[in-house]
Design an enzyme around this catalytic site. Structure first.
Site, mmCIF file in Angstrom:
data_model
loop_
_atom_site.group_PDB
_atom_site.id
_atom_site.type_symbol
_atom_site.label_atom_id
_atom_site.label_comp_id
_atom_site.label_asym_id
_atom_site.label_seq_id
_atom_site.Cartn_x
_atom_site.Cartn_y
_atom_site.Cartn_z
ATOM 1 N N HIS A 1 23.807 -0.354 11.813
ATOM 2 C CA HIS A 1 25.083 0.335 11.995
ATOM 3 C C HIS A 1 25.820 -0.217 13.208
ATOM 4 C CE1 HIS A 1 23.847 3.360 9.046
ATOM 5 N NE2 HIS A 1 22.650 3.237 9.591
ATOM 6 N N ARG B 1 5.265 -8.926 20.012
ATOM 7 C CA ARG B 1 5.280 -10.252 20.619
ATOM 8 C C ARG B 1 4.082 -11.012 20.095
ATOM 9 N NH1 ARG B 1 1.591 -10.858 24.528
ATOM 10 N NH2 ARG B 1 0.625 -9.016 25.403
ATOM 11 N N ASN C 1 0.849 -1.179 0.000
ATOM 12 C CA ASN C 1 0.000 0.000 0.000
ATOM 13 C C ASN C 1 0.898 1.246 0.000
ATOM 14 O OD1 ASN C 1 -2.256 1.750 0.356
ATOM 15 N ND2 ASN C 1 -3.336 0.120 1.426
ATOM 16 N N GLY D 1 -0.419 -1.617 8.717
ATOM 17 C CA GLY D 1 0.063 -0.272 8.456
ATOM 18 C C GLY D 1 0.981 0.231 9.548
ATOM 19 N N THR E 1 11.222 -6.988 16.248
ATOM 20 C CA THR E 1 12.660 -7.014 16.523
ATOM 21 C C THR E 1 13.224 -8.432 16.567
ATOM 22 O OG1 THR E 1 12.268 -7.036 18.905
ATOM 23 C CG2 THR E 1 12.538 -4.870 17.850
#
Length: 191
Positions: free
Chosen positions: A114, A178, A84, A140, A163
């Protein structure tokens, strides 16, 4: 000795201002300008730009402009992938997307990362791949971080920050994301 581009796609430390990489990003930006400004409405012209920008995608890839990416050639998509509006893919390293995957507005996929050492960070960066399985829905504003694998048939809630890996048949939400529910393959609705 490896080129900076070879180091980049291998996930090693590399120098992003290498002339070859600068030229590759410039080429991608020129194609993105055509997609996001000149063509904008998805039609034959925009589809031709997508084939050139993202050559490793199935022809059924559909992107609603505007869209942003670093290189394009590190994005690999199966059939029926839909982005989208206002999605971003930082494809410094390979991004693998299965078939029948939908991305909500503003979804972001980041392979780029980094070093934690400030002195090294001045000149070097690196990346970790992202893999998204088949039949996934990425809500979204979700952010998929470097090195994450999302299994098949997953739903990632709007605004989630993923993550770590998400197993197949999972509904994941939150920051950090989670697993909040297991989904039954083939039919559970994440009401």
């Amino acid at each position: 000795m490896k080129t900076e581009k070879e180091k980049m796609v291998a996930g090693e430390l590399y120098y992003a201002l290498d002339p070859e990489l600068v030229a590759d990003r410039r080429h991608a930006k020129q194609l993105l300008h055509r997609l996001n400004i000149t063509e904008y409405v998805v039609g034959p012209g925009a589809l031709a730009v997508l084939r050139e920008l993202i050559p490793n995608a199935h022809p059924t890839l559909y992107i609603e402009p505007p869209f942003q990416c670093d290189y394009g050639y590190n994005i690999y998509c199966g059939e029926n992938v839909y982005f989208n509006v206002q999605c971003t893919v930082l494809d410094v390293m390979r991004v693998t997307i299965g078939s029948n995957v939908m991305f909500g507005p503003g979804a972001q996929l980041y392979t780029a990362t980094h070093p934690l050492d400030a002195m090294l960070r001045r000149t070097q960066e690196f990346a970790k791949p992202i893999t998204i399985g088949n039949d996934c829905w990425i809500g979204g504003g979700a952010i998929i971080c470097p090195g994450v694998t999302i299994g098949d048939r997953c739903v990632i809630g709007a605004g989630a920050v993923v993550t770590r890996d998400i197993p197949s048949d999972s509904l994941a939400a939150g920051n950090p994301a989670r697993v909040v529910r297991n989904l039954v393959a083939g039919g559970a609705s994440p009401a």
